[in-house]
Design a protein around this motif. Structure first.
Motif, PDB file in Angstrom:
ATOM      1  N   ASP A  60       0.784  -1.000  -0.097  1.00 58.03           N
ATOM      2  CA  ASP A  60      -0.001   0.009   0.021  1.00 58.03           C
ATOM      3  C   ASP A  60       0.903   1.333   0.037  1.00 58.03           C
ATOM      4  O   ASP A  60       2.095   1.051   0.625  1.00 58.03           O
ATOM      5  CB  ASP A  60      -0.934   0.073   0.963  1.00 58.03           C
ATOM      6  N   LEU A  61       0.426   2.324  -0.480  1.00 57.74           N
ATOM      7  CA  LEU A  61       1.022   3.658  -0.585  1.00 57.74           C
ATOM      8  C   LEU A  61       0.459   4.690   0.055  1.00 57.74           C
ATOM      9  O   LEU A  61      -0.667   4.909  -0.222  1.00 57.74           O
ATOM     10  CB  LEU A  61       1.132   4.001  -2.022  1.00 57.74           C
ATOM     11  N   ALA A  62       1.264   5.306   1.011  1.00 60.01           N
ATOM     12  CA  ALA A  62       0.583   6.643   1.648  1.00 60.01           C
ATOM     13  C   ALA A  62       1.397   7.823   1.025  1.00 60.01           C
ATOM     14  O   ALA A  62       2.582   7.863   1.263  1.00 60.01           O
ATOM     15  CB  ALA A  62       0.919   6.607   3.231  1.00 60.01           C
ATOM     16  N   LEU A  63       0.633   8.638   0.350  1.00 55.60           N
ATOM     17  CA  LEU A  63       1.401   9.786  -0.235  1.00 55.60           C
ATOM     18  C   LEU A  63       1.224  11.169   0.329  1.00 55.60           C
ATOM     19  O   LEU A  63      -0.022  11.579   0.514  1.00 55.60           O
ATOM     20  CB  LEU A  63       0.783   9.823  -1.799  1.00 55.60           C
ATOM     21  N   MET A  64       2.118  11.712   0.751  1.00 55.73           N
ATOM     22  CA  MET A  64       2.047  12.870   1.417  1.00 55.73           C
ATOM     23  C   MET A  64       1.374  14.401   0.702  1.00 55.73           C
ATOM     24  O   MET A  64       0.636  15.005   1.159  1.00 55.73           O
ATOM     25  CB  MET A  64       3.282  13.485   2.219  1.00 55.73           C
ATOM     26  N   THR A  65       2.170  14.473  -0.425  1.00 53.94           N
ATOM     27  CA  THR A  65       1.747  15.883  -1.257  1.00 53.94           C
ATOM     28  C   THR A  65       0.686  15.593  -2.250  1.00 53.94           C
ATOM     29  O   THR A  65       0.639  14.356  -2.616  1.00 53.94           O
ATOM     30  CB  THR A  65       2.734  16.668  -1.807  1.00 53.94           C
ATOM     31  N   ASN A  66       0.178  16.678  -2.845  1.00 50.24           N
ATOM     32  CA  ASN A  66      -0.592  16.768  -3.863  1.00 50.24           C
ATOM     33  C   ASN A  66       0.037  16.612  -5.463  1.00 50.24           C
ATOM     34  O   ASN A  66      -0.586  16.672  -6.289  1.00 50.24           O
ATOM     35  CB  ASN A  66      -1.770  17.484  -3.970  1.00 50.24           C
ATOM     36  N   GLY A  67       1.507  16.863  -5.218  1.00 49.37           N
ATOM     37  CA  GLY A  67       2.122  17.030  -6.224  1.00 49.37           C
ATOM     38  C   GLY A  67       2.021  18.273  -7.236  1.00 49.37           C
ATOM     39  O   GLY A  67       2.723  18.336  -8.373  1.00 49.37           O
ATOM     40  N   GLU A  68       1.436  19.382  -6.847  1.00 53.06           N
ATOM     41  CA  GLU A  68       1.277  20.483  -7.826  1.00 53.06           C
ATOM     42  C   GLU A  68       2.486  21.138  -8.023  1.00 53.06           C
ATOM     43  O   GLU A  68       2.529  21.611  -9.157  1.00 53.06           O
ATOM     44  CB  GLU A  68       0.230  21.299  -6.844  1.00 53.06           C
ATOM     45  N   GLY A  69       3.521  21.005  -7.127  1.00 51.10           N
ATOM     46  CA  GLY A  69       4.848  21.765  -7.611  1.00 51.10           C
ATOM     47  C   GLY A  69       5.695  21.401  -8.370  1.00 51.10           C
ATOM     48  O   GLY A  69       6.751  21.786  -8.928  1.00 51.10           O
ATOM     49  N   GLY A  70       5.247  20.106  -9.017  1.00 50.86           N
ATOM     50  CA  GLY A  70       5.684  19.496 -10.367  1.00 50.86           C
ATOM     51  C   GLY A  70       5.796  20.536 -11.958  1.00 50.86           C
ATOM     52  O   GLY A  70       6.029  19.705 -12.729  1.00 50.86           O
ATOM     53  N   TYR A  71       5.033  21.308 -11.480  1.00 45.63           N
ATOM     54  CA  TYR A  71       4.867  22.437 -12.632  1.00 45.63           C
ATOM     55  C   TYR A  71       6.011  22.741 -13.392  1.00 45.63           C
ATOM     56  O   TYR A  71       6.310  22.961 -14.685  1.00 45.63           O
ATOM     57  CB  TYR A  71       3.813  23.332 -12.506  1.00 45.63           C
ATOM     58  N   THR A  72       7.115  22.887 -12.583  1.00 44.76           N
ATOM     59  CA  THR A  72       8.473  23.250 -13.228  1.00 44.76           C
ATOM     60  C   THR A  72       8.822  22.609 -14.425  1.00 44.76           C
ATOM     61  O   THR A  72       9.547  23.026 -15.248  1.00 44.76           O
ATOM     62  CB  THR A  72       9.427  23.204 -12.072  1.00 44.76           C
ATOM     63  N   TYR A  73       8.853  21.094 -14.341  1.00 46.48           N
ATOM     64  CA  TYR A  73       9.188  20.243 -15.199  1.00 46.48           C
ATOM     65  C   TYR A  73       8.163  19.838 -16.244  1.00 46.48           C
ATOM     66  O   TYR A  73       8.430  18.569 -16.684  1.00 46.48           O
ATOM     67  CB  TYR A  73       9.973  19.034 -14.700  1.00 46.48           C
ATOM     68  N   SER A  74       6.951  20.373 -16.404  1.00 49.60           N
ATOM     69  CA  SER A  74       6.007  19.734 -17.161  1.00 49.60           C
ATOM     70  C   SER A  74       5.781  20.475 -18.610  1.00 49.60           C
ATOM     71  O   SER A  74       4.911  20.009 -19.026  1.00 49.60           O
ATOM     72  CB  SER A  74       4.770  20.164 -16.361  1.00 49.60           C
ATOM     73  N   THR A  75       6.918  20.876 -19.016  1.00 52.55           N
ATOM     74  CA  THR A  75       6.941  21.344 -20.424  1.00 52.55           C
ATOM     75  C   THR A  75       6.388  20.432 -21.519  1.00 52.55           C
ATOM     76  O   THR A  75       5.602  20.642 -22.346  1.00 52.55           O
ATOM     77  CB  THR A  75       8.251  21.967 -20.885  1.00 52.55           C
ATOM     78  N   LEU A  76       7.078  19.234 -21.552  1.00 51.52           N
ATOM     79  CA  LEU A  76       6.536  18.093 -22.324  1.00 51.52           C
ATOM     80  C   LEU A  76       5.185  17.779 -22.306  1.00 51.52           C
ATOM     81  O   LEU A  76       4.419  16.967 -23.084  1.00 51.52           O
ATOM     82  CB  LEU A  76       7.617  17.217 -22.455  1.00 51.52           C
ATOM     83  N   GLY A  77       4.902  17.767 -20.939  1.00 51.21           N
ATOM     84  CA  GLY A  77       3.618  17.284 -20.418  1.00 51.21           C
ATOM     85  C   GLY A  77       2.485  18.319 -21.119  1.00 51.21           C
ATOM     86  O   GLY A  77       1.091  17.503 -21.115  1.00 51.21           O
ATOM     87  N   SER A 253       3.757  13.765 -17.205  1.00 53.18           N
ATOM     88  CA  SER A 253       3.917  15.036 -16.909  1.00 53.18           C
ATOM     89  C   SER A 253       5.314  15.827 -16.167  1.00 53.18           C
ATOM     90  O   SER A 253       5.505  16.897 -16.043  1.00 53.18           O
ATOM     91  CB  SER A 253       2.882  15.721 -15.750  1.00 53.18           C
ATOM     92  N   GLN A 254       6.145  14.735 -15.988  1.00 47.64           N
ATOM     93  CA  GLN A 254       7.413  15.047 -15.227  1.00 47.64           C
ATOM     94  C   GLN A 254       8.698  14.834 -16.116  1.00 47.64           C
ATOM     95  O   GLN A 254       9.051  13.762 -16.143  1.00 47.64           O
ATOM     96  CB  GLN A 254       7.445  14.471 -14.052  1.00 47.64           C
ATOM     97  N   GLY A 255       9.042  15.805 -16.764  1.00 51.44           N
ATOM     98  CA  GLY A 255      10.026  15.448 -17.941  1.00 51.44           C
ATOM     99  C   GLY A 255      11.372  14.628 -17.496  1.00 51.44           C
ATOM    100  O   GLY A 255      11.935  13.934 -17.784  1.00 51.44           O
ATOM    101  N   THR A 256      11.893  15.543 -16.183  1.00 52.17           N
ATOM    102  CA  THR A 256      13.161  14.982 -15.717  1.00 52.17           C
ATOM    103  C   THR A 256      13.183  13.637 -15.200  1.00 52.17           C
ATOM    104  O   THR A 256      14.004  12.785 -15.147  1.00 52.17           O
ATOM    105  CB  THR A 256      13.734  15.999 -14.598  1.00 52.17           C
ATOM    106  N   MET A 257      12.011  12.931 -14.850  1.00 55.55           N
ATOM    107  CA  MET A 257      11.816  11.608 -14.294  1.00 55.55           C
ATOM    108  C   MET A 257      12.299  10.725 -15.404  1.00 55.55           C
ATOM    109  O   MET A 257      13.068   9.680 -15.234  1.00 55.55           O
ATOM    110  CB  MET A 257      10.298  11.376 -14.017  1.00 55.55           C
ATOM    111  N   GLN A 258      12.172  11.055 -16.772  1.00 53.90           N
ATOM    112  CA  GLN A 258      12.373  10.163 -17.745  1.00 53.90           C
ATOM    113  C   GLN A 258      13.967   9.910 -17.866  1.00 53.90           C
ATOM    114  O   GLN A 258      14.424   9.067 -18.329  1.00 53.90           O
ATOM    115  CB  GLN A 258      12.111  10.687 -19.225  1.00 53.90           C
TER     116      GLN A 258
END
Length: 297
Positions: A60-77, A253-258
């Motif tokens: 199971d996974l408990a996720l703390m944040t809503n991830g909204e701060g990831g917009y910085t790397y979302s250009t390709l998304g 949505s997160q370009g640097t992940m790739q």
């Protein structure tokens, strides 16, 4: 004829039976993963896959944040989701929903069972754990985490290694996970393991504890590992970097992940044993990682 047709349809719909190698352990391991952002779970991906798919376990996974701060790397998304996600006001509006969908698509690959969303603000990058804990609703997070741990009867608690140069959100997720675990009676606590990655022949991060947070202290000289470059299949042409790459690929949505994708490279998931566990749980942990390393598709 109709009877034979129905039997064939049942077989096709159900597919072949895949038998978990739970004989490698005398129980089916249950793991709670506590992370900060909706892609941090990729850190644990190979061990999770082996736990759920090959050892018959539950994660199971408990996720703390809503991830909204990831917009910085979302250009390709932008081109995938047809929204200007790299503009802060747009990203903060749409990324929480988008990144949950990406997370669960990756979770389907590795077999994550349940998700607990805490939706704390993903405000900006900081290495300051104190700032993070002040901006999150930590009392509510603590109470909910304690209840999840009580209800889940987990064998292991996977956390992010809170080393000095790491994101403050990652550090805070580990602190909160350990604080919640301490509320359980000692004999009902899961085994806490703090994790990170090393690459190639690099020895990896040196870690003893995060300054000011003694709960994060790990047992000296005890480190468990799973090497994603472990091979299997015909002529040993496959390895577990494939699983990690599949998970990473879902986070469009997160370009640097790739950029973290690998093929034949040596990528090792490392798990530090928390001192709060005591020595009596070392054997169970050792047997678990022996099974993780031994299990084969």
């Amino acid at each position: 004829m109709m009877k034979r047709y129905l039997i064939l349809m049942v077989f096709l719909l159900s597919g072949p039976t895949i038998i978990a190698q739970d004989s490698l352990l005398n129980y089916q391991p249950k793991v709670l993963l506590v992370t900060a952002h909706p892609d941090d779970d990729a850190l644990f991906s190979a061990t999770i896959f082996k736990t759920t798919k090959l050892l018959g376990g539950k994660v199971d996974l408990a996720l703390m944040t809503n991830g909204e701060g990831g917009y910085t790397y979302s250009t390709l998304g932008n081109y995938i989701y047809n929204k200007e996600l790299d503009k802060e006001e747009v990203g903060r509006q749409y990324l929480p929903g988008i990144r949950k969908q990406e997370l669960m698509a990756g979770g389907d690959i590795v077999g994550i069972r349940n998700y607990f969303f805490f939706d704390q603000p993903d405000f900006y990058y900081t290495e300051d754990v104190h700032e993070t804990l002040e901006k999150w609703n930590t009392d509510w997070v603590h109470e909910r985490l304690v209840q999840i741990l009580k209800d889940g009867d987990y064998d292991f608690l996977f956390l992010m290694l809170p080393f000095e140069e790491f994101h403050g959100h990652h550090k805070a997720s580990a602190v909160l996970g350990l604080q919640a675990m301490k509320q359980l009676p000692v004999d009902e606590r899961p085994i806490a393991l703090q994790a990170f990655i090393r690459r190639g022949e690099n020895p990896g991060v040196g870690f003893t504890q995060m300054e000011g947070f003694p709960d994060t202290k790990v047992k000296e000289g005890v480190l468990f590992e799973f090497d994603r470059s472990q091979t299997f299949g015909v002529n040993d042409r496959l390895n577990y970097n494939i699983i990690s790459n599949w998970v990473i690929a879902e986070h469009k949505s997160q370009g640097t992940m790739q950029l973290l994708m690998q093929t034949g490279a040596k990528v090792v998931e490392q798990y530090w044993y928390n001192e709060l566990n005591g020595d009596d749980k070392l054997l169970k942990t050792t047997e678990y990682f022996e099974a993780v390393n031994a299990a084969r598709p």
